[in-house]
Scaffold this motif. Structure first.
Motif, short mmCIF file in Angstrom:
data_model
loop_
_atom_site.label_atom_id
_atom_site.label_comp_id
_atom_site.label_asym_id
_atom_site.label_seq_id
_atom_site.Cartn_x
_atom_site.Cartn_y
_atom_site.Cartn_z
N HIS A 169 0.76 -1.45 0.17
CA HIS A 169 0.03 0.14 0.43
C HIS A 169 0.90 1.67 -0.19
O HIS A 169 0.50 2.38 -0.77
CB HIS A 169 -0.87 0.01 0.96
N GLU A 170 2.11 1.17 1.03
CA GLU A 170 2.98 2.76 0.62
C GLU A 170 3.70 2.49 -0.04
O GLU A 170 3.87 3.63 -0.33
CB GLU A 170 3.86 1.87 2.00
N GLY A 171 3.82 1.77 -1.41
CA GLY A 171 4.96 2.06 -2.66
C GLY A 171 3.18 2.67 -3.51
O GLY A 171 3.71 2.57 -4.63
N ALA A 172 2.16 2.30 -3.63
CA ALA A 172 1.37 1.85 -4.15
C ALA A 172 1.07 3.60 -5.37
O ALA A 172 0.93 3.33 -5.92
CB ALA A 172 -0.29 2.23 -3.58
N VAL A 173 1.03 4.65 -4.30
CA VAL A 173 1.32 5.91 -4.95
C VAL A 173 2.64 6.30 -6.45
O VAL A 173 2.30 7.18 -7.04
CB VAL A 173 1.51 7.47 -3.69
#
Length: 171
Positions: free
Chosen positions: A139-143
């Motif tokens: 989730h943290e790397g999604a952007v």
């Protein structure tokens, strides 16, 4: 719309690799694996959105280990991130030799799926939230991955304009 945990969209699909699924090397066709990945991602995205979905993009698929005839291929997918109408879906493919029980990761990919309404127009999806450490990491790397996809899509549009459909070698 209520937020949903990543795990609610978890989809697992296992298939036996049979002779029609393989190439002349006795391994699973890469295109067949990609079709399996698209299918399981679409199910996970539909499960999250509870709407029909279409594939907007597939990030690179690196074939890490071959999948041999008579192995199984197990695909796991879940929604890792959402935007307004789109969902990033993480897919992991694991091959297993049924005789030796050896399991190997054969591929990973992120697919972007877009929810559509009855008129085939993009429609809003619920937000997703991670719970496990692995889900949080994804989730943290999604952007960052979404920004990369936007840039890649803009490059593809530029290429489409440059090359168009009327190429000199097609005349």
């Amino acid at each position: 719309m209520d937020k949903k945990p990543c795990i609610d969209s978890l989809t697992i699909k296992t298939s036996h690799v049979l002779p029609p699924d393989t190439n002349t090397h006795g391994t699973l066709f890469g295109g067949k694996l990609m079709a399996y990945m698209d299918d399981v991602a679409a199910i996970a995205a539909s499960r999250h959105a509870r709407k029909s979905v279409v594939t907007a993009s597939t990030d690179s698929v690196d074939f890490l280990n071959p999948v041999f005839e008579d192995d199984t291929i197990c695909l796991e997918a879940f929604v890792t991130y959402t935007h307004k109408t789109s969902m990033e879906v993480f897919v992991k493919a694991v091959t297993e030799d049924l005789v030796s029980s050896e399991r190997r990761i054969c591929a990973f990919a992120f697919l972007t799926m877009v929810a559509i309404d009855d008129d085939n127009k993009p429609t809003p999806v619920p937000q997703v939230y991670p719970e496990s450490d692995e889900e949080k990491w994804l989730h943290e790397g999604a952007v960052r991955r979404a920004e990369y996809r936007r840039e890649r899509r803009n490059n593809s549009k530029e290429m489409a304009e440059k090359f168009g459909t009327d190429l000199p070698w097609t005349k």
